[in-house]
Design a protein around this motif. Structure first.
Motif, PDB file in Angstrom:
ATOM      1  N   LEU A   1       0.996  -1.496   0.113  1.00 24.24           N
ATOM      2  CA  LEU A   1       0.173   0.144  -0.010  1.00 24.24           C
ATOM      3  C   LEU A   1       0.769   0.884  -0.670  1.00 24.24           C
ATOM      4  CD1 LEU A   1      -2.497  -0.536   3.106  1.00 24.24           C
ATOM      5  CD2 LEU A   1      -2.351  -2.313   0.323  1.00 24.24           C
ATOM      6  N   ASP A   2       1.075   1.748  -1.009  1.00 24.07           N
ATOM      7  CA  ASP A   2       1.388   3.071  -1.157  1.00 24.07           C
ATOM      8  C   ASP A   2       0.953   4.439  -1.306  1.00 24.07           C
ATOM      9  OD1 ASP A   2       4.336   4.460  -1.751  1.00 24.07           O
ATOM     10  OD2 ASP A   2       3.958   3.467  -3.571  1.00 24.07           O
ATOM     11  N   ARG A   3       0.318   4.591   0.030  1.00 23.67           N
ATOM     12  CA  ARG A   3      -0.521   6.266   0.331  1.00 23.67           C
ATOM     13  C   ARG A   3       0.238   6.792   1.630  1.00 23.67           C
ATOM     14  NH1 ARG A   3      -4.053   8.941  -2.736  1.00 23.67           N
ATOM     15  NH2 ARG A   3      -3.380  10.746  -1.263  1.00 23.67           N
ATOM     16  N   HIS A   4       1.255   7.102   1.253  1.00 20.94           N
ATOM     17  CA  HIS A   4       2.040   6.862   2.925  1.00 20.94           C
ATOM     18  C   HIS A   4       1.905   8.260   3.392  1.00 20.94           C
ATOM     19  CE1 HIS A   4       5.610   8.436   1.435  1.00 20.94           C
ATOM     20  NE2 HIS A   4       5.262   7.619   0.366  1.00 20.94           N
ATOM     21  N   ASP A   5       1.381   8.896   2.439  1.00 23.53           N
ATOM     22  CA  ASP A   5       1.048  10.779   2.916  1.00 23.53           C
ATOM     23  C   ASP A   5      -0.640  10.169   3.205  1.00 23.53           C
ATOM     24  OD1 ASP A   5      -0.405   9.348  -0.169  1.00 23.53           O
ATOM     25  OD2 ASP A   5      -0.974  11.223  -0.137  1.00 23.53           O
ATOM     26  N   VAL A   6      -1.215   9.523   3.194  1.00 30.29           N
ATOM     27  CA  VAL A   6      -2.599   9.781   4.179  1.00 30.29           C
ATOM     28  C   VAL A   6      -2.231   8.442   5.142  1.00 30.29           C
ATOM     29  CG1 VAL A   6      -3.658  11.039   3.145  1.00 30.29           C
ATOM     30  CG2 VAL A   6      -3.547   8.659   2.491  1.00 30.29           C
ATOM     31  N   ARG A   7      -1.672   7.979   5.377  1.00 34.59           N
ATOM     32  CA  ARG A   7      -1.152   6.528   6.267  1.00 34.59           C
ATOM     33  C   ARG A   7      -1.795   5.252   5.290  1.00 34.59           C
ATOM     34  NH1 ARG A   7      -2.665   7.083  11.640  1.00 34.59           N
ATOM     35  NH2 ARG A   7      -0.416   6.364  12.365  1.00 34.59           N
ATOM     36  N   ASN A   8      -1.615   5.615   4.893  1.00 34.82           N
ATOM     37  CA  ASN A   8      -2.369   4.439   3.675  1.00 34.82           C
ATOM     38  C   ASN A   8      -3.927   3.904   4.251  1.00 34.82           C
ATOM     39  OD1 ASN A   8      -0.430   3.879   2.254  1.00 34.82           O
ATOM     40  ND2 ASN A   8       1.175   2.356   3.910  1.00 34.82           N
ATOM     41  N   ALA A   9      -4.740   5.025   4.147  1.00 30.36           N
ATOM     42  CA  ALA A   9      -6.050   5.082   4.482  1.00 30.36           C
ATOM     43  C   ALA A   9      -6.723   4.032   3.678  1.00 30.36           C
ATOM     44  CB  ALA A   9      -6.718   6.287   4.891  1.00 30.36           C
ATOM     45  N   LEU A  10      -7.518   3.563   3.711  1.00 24.23           N
ATOM     46  CA  LEU A  10      -8.574   2.829   2.932  1.00 24.23           C
ATOM     47  C   LEU A  10      -9.786   3.370   2.295  1.00 24.23           C
ATOM     48  CD1 LEU A  10      -8.758  -0.527   4.600  1.00 24.23           C
ATOM     49  CD2 LEU A  10      -6.892   0.064   2.755  1.00 24.23           C
ATOM     50  N   THR A  11     -10.138   4.333   2.608  1.00 20.74           N
ATOM     51  CA  THR A  11     -11.537   5.458   1.858  1.00 20.74           C
ATOM     52  C   THR A  11     -10.387   6.779   1.452  1.00 20.74           C
ATOM     53  OG1 THR A  11     -11.593   6.276   3.876  1.00 20.74           O
ATOM     54  CG2 THR A  11     -12.849   4.768   3.569  1.00 20.74           C
ATOM     55  N   GLY A  12     -10.904   7.718   0.688  1.00 17.05           N
ATOM     56  CA  GLY A  12     -10.149   8.648  -0.594  1.00 17.05           C
ATOM     57  C   GLY A  12      -9.245   8.102  -0.536  1.00 17.05           C
ATOM     58  N   THR A  13      -9.149   7.213  -1.224  1.00 14.12           N
ATOM     59  CA  THR A  13      -7.789   6.234  -2.154  1.00 14.12           C
ATOM     60  C   THR A  13      -7.773   5.576  -2.788  1.00 14.12           C
ATOM     61  OG1 THR A  13      -7.393   4.344  -0.920  1.00 14.12           O
ATOM     62  CG2 THR A  13      -5.965   6.903  -0.219  1.00 14.12           C
ATOM     63  N   ALA A  14      -7.852   4.881  -3.889  1.00 16.26           N
ATOM     64  CA  ALA A  14      -7.280   4.128  -4.727  1.00 16.26           C
ATOM     65  C   ALA A  14      -7.188   2.332  -4.200  1.00 16.26           C
ATOM     66  CB  ALA A  14      -6.755   4.055  -6.325  1.00 16.26           C
ATOM     67  N   LEU A  15      -6.956   2.855  -2.773  1.00  7.59           N
ATOM     68  CA  LEU A  15      -6.551   1.261  -2.605  1.00  7.59           C
ATOM     69  C   LEU A  15      -7.598   0.008  -2.566  1.00  7.59           C
ATOM     70  CD1 LEU A  15      -4.260   2.760   0.910  1.00  7.59           C
ATOM     71  CD2 LEU A  15      -3.551   1.228  -1.312  1.00  7.59           C
ATOM     72  N   VAL A  16      -8.923   0.526  -1.706  1.00  8.60           N
ATOM     73  CA  VAL A  16     -10.233  -0.950  -2.487  1.00  8.60           C
ATOM     74  C   VAL A  16      -9.506  -1.321  -3.779  1.00  8.60           C
ATOM     75  CG1 VAL A  16     -12.254  -0.950  -2.820  1.00  8.60           C
ATOM     76  CG2 VAL A  16     -11.533   0.180  -1.383  1.00  8.60           C
ATOM     77  N   ASP A  17      -9.889  -0.347  -4.994  1.00  7.36           N
ATOM     78  CA  ASP A  17      -9.461  -0.927  -6.177  1.00  7.36           C
ATOM     79  C   ASP A  17      -8.151  -2.091  -6.031  1.00  7.36           C
ATOM     80  OD1 ASP A  17     -11.940   0.120  -6.892  1.00  7.36           O
ATOM     81  OD2 ASP A  17     -11.312   1.882  -7.874  1.00  7.36           O
ATOM     82  N   ASP A  18      -7.548  -1.523  -6.301  1.00  8.29           N
ATOM     83  CA  ASP A  18      -6.011  -2.060  -5.778  1.00  8.29           C
ATOM     84  C   ASP A  18      -6.134  -3.413  -5.155  1.00  8.29           C
ATOM     85  OD1 ASP A  18      -5.166   0.234  -7.344  1.00  8.29           O
ATOM     86  OD2 ASP A  18      -4.274   1.131  -6.081  1.00  8.29           O
ATOM     87  N   ILE A  19      -6.410  -3.637  -3.830  1.00 10.36           N
ATOM     88  CA  ILE A  19      -7.285  -4.138  -3.646  1.00 10.36           C
ATOM     89  C   ILE A  19      -7.563  -5.571  -4.029  1.00 10.36           C
ATOM     90  CG2 ILE A  19      -7.007  -5.638  -1.063  1.00 10.36           C
ATOM     91  CD1 ILE A  19      -6.145  -2.930   0.184  1.00 10.36           C
ATOM     92  N   VAL A  20      -9.279  -5.342  -4.590  1.00  9.06           N
ATOM     93  CA  VAL A  20      -9.685  -5.718  -5.070  1.00  9.06           C
ATOM     94  C   VAL A  20      -9.127  -6.194  -6.385  1.00  9.06           C
ATOM     95  CG1 VAL A  20     -11.574  -6.145  -6.640  1.00  9.06           C
ATOM     96  CG2 VAL A  20     -11.540  -4.643  -4.277  1.00  9.06           C
ATOM     97  N   ALA A  21      -8.229  -6.211  -7.325  1.00  9.52           N
ATOM     98  CA  ALA A  21      -7.628  -6.749  -8.741  1.00  9.52           C
ATOM     99  C   ALA A  21      -6.465  -7.175  -8.189  1.00  9.52           C
ATOM    100  CB  ALA A  21      -7.030  -4.985  -9.168  1.00  9.52           C
ATOM    101  N   THR A  22      -6.145  -6.415  -6.699  1.00  7.72           N
ATOM    102  CA  THR A  22      -4.828  -7.791  -6.620  1.00  7.72           C
ATOM    103  C   THR A  22      -5.363  -9.040  -6.420  1.00  7.72           C
ATOM    104  OG1 THR A  22      -3.357  -6.231  -5.798  1.00  7.72           O
ATOM    105  CG2 THR A  22      -2.613  -8.250  -5.512  1.00  7.72           C
ATOM    106  N   ALA A  23      -6.430  -9.322  -5.870  1.00  4.85           N
ATOM    107  CA  ALA A  23      -7.244 -10.529  -5.335  1.00  4.85           C
ATOM    108  C   ALA A  23      -7.849 -10.988  -6.411  1.00  4.85           C
ATOM    109  CB  ALA A  23      -7.879  -9.809  -4.088  1.00  4.85           C
ATOM    110  N   GLU A  24      -7.707 -10.647  -7.170  1.00  6.73           N
ATOM    111  CA  GLU A  24      -8.414 -11.214  -8.930  1.00  6.73           C
ATOM    112  C   GLU A  24      -7.633 -11.763  -9.348  1.00  6.73           C
ATOM    113  OE1 GLU A  24     -11.517  -8.750  -9.990  1.00  6.73           O
ATOM    114  OE2 GLU A  24     -13.018  -9.148  -8.634  1.00  6.73           O
ATOM    115  N   TRP A  25      -6.845 -11.015  -9.555  1.00  3.30           N
ATOM    116  CA  TRP A  25      -5.196 -11.625 -10.678  1.00  3.30           C
ATOM    117  C   TRP A  25      -4.852 -12.801  -9.958  1.00  3.30           C
ATOM    118  CZ3 TRP A  25      -0.326 -10.677  -8.900  1.00  3.30           C
ATOM    119  CH2 TRP A  25       0.722 -10.652  -9.841  1.00  3.30           C
ATOM    120  N   VAL A  26      -4.405 -12.704  -8.269  1.00  2.00           N
ATOM    121  CA  VAL A  26      -3.915 -13.814  -7.207  1.00  2.00           C
ATOM    122  C   VAL A  26      -4.419 -14.941  -8.279  1.00  2.00           C
ATOM    123  CG1 VAL A  26      -3.131 -15.030  -5.608  1.00  2.00           C
ATOM    124  CG2 VAL A  26      -2.410 -12.284  -6.260  1.00  2.00           C
TER     125      VAL A  26
END
Length: 269
Positions: free
Chosen positions: A26-51
């Motif tokens: 998770l690479d949004r250390h500017d917001v301490r890797n917050a899961l809301t207000g970032t694209a991290l939800v999409d990134d995590i879900v895309a990674t899970a499906e790819w795996v």
């Protein structure tokens, strides 16, 4: 038949694959890797499906860049009733279902072992994210808090479901209802984390565990993980029926004979 797919393009996280171990940072250390207000939800879900669709992956490691693993929700957005927290009941509910709640569903469906390398604070939804992994290894800098009630909200991402299955109802209840933040050593005494390491040793230790799992026969590894997940929700008789079929699959896989022959060679020495 080999099935590999190209890595997804991520926005707020980095993904690498080495020796059958995929690492999602998770690479949004500017917001301490917050899961809301970032694209991290999409990134995590895309990674899970790819795996799940990439046969070259046997283990998924999740960690955070910077000082935090994940600070969970963006408190400033909560204060403004903005971002993921705007609107009436139906709007907020829809945003949770279409947003952060996709993470528990996606990670629960991952077919390979997931190891959370908890490098720093895992708070609120960040704590819940760690609890969605199969194993958690924590740096001494890690802290854990199910802090939703401190803000007058409930764990909206499934945290109350995951934690009680991990450590039992009573302790999960105490941590959730008190909202207190605990350190890595206390988390270890409750069975939240498997091991605590010095900060600089965290990724090496996680790499060691991941590599060990990644050297096991890959198809049997995926079937075993699926069985571990099924075990908690099936009656024994039905579960044994599934085991019998999965075992039939394993006995017909080339990787089984390779492993047996390798064992026989070792015994002959």
């Amino acid at each position: 038949m080999s099935h590999s797919t190209s890595q997804p393009t991520l926005t707020d996280a980095r993904l690498s694959l080495e020796g059958r171990v995929a690492t999602l940072t998770l690479d949004r250390h500017d917001v301490r890797n917050a899961l809301t207000g970032t694209a991290l939800v999409d990134d995590i879900v895309a990674t899970a499906e790819w795996v799940n669709h990439c046969d070259d992956v046997s283990v998924l490691v999740i960690t955070g860049e910077g000082s935090a693993f994940s600070a969970g929700g963006n408190v400033k957005d909560m204060a403004n009733r903005g971002g993921d927290f705007a609107g009436d009941v139906a709007e907020v509910a829809a945003r949770y279902r279409r947003g952060i709640q996709r993470i528990p569903l996606a990670l629960q469906a991952v077919e390979v072992p997931i190891i959370a390398a908890v490098n720093g604070p895992a708070i609120g939804a960040g704590f819940d994210l760690a609890n969605m992994a199969d194993i958690r290894i924590a740096s001494k800098r890690a802290k854990f808090g199910e802090t939703f009630l401190n803000l007058g909200i409930i764990p909206g991402d499934g945290g109350a479901w995951f934690m009680q299955r991990l450590i039992g109802y009573q302790r999960a209840f105490e941590l959730t209802l008190s909202g207190r933040v605990i350190d890595a050593d206390e988390a270890k005494t409750y069975g939240i984390v498997l091991e605590v390491t010095e900060p600089e040793a965290l990724m090496a230790r996680v790499g060691e565990l991941a590599t060990r799992m990644a050297t096991q026969p890959p198809r049997a590894t995926r079937l075993t993980k699926r069985l571990m997940k099924m075990g908690s929700r099936m009656e024994l008789k039905d579960f044994l029926d599934v085991c019998a079929v999965f075992q039939g699959m394993c006995h017909n896989e080339p990787e089984h004979l390779d492993a047996v022959n390798a064992m026989l060679e070792k015994m002959a020495k």
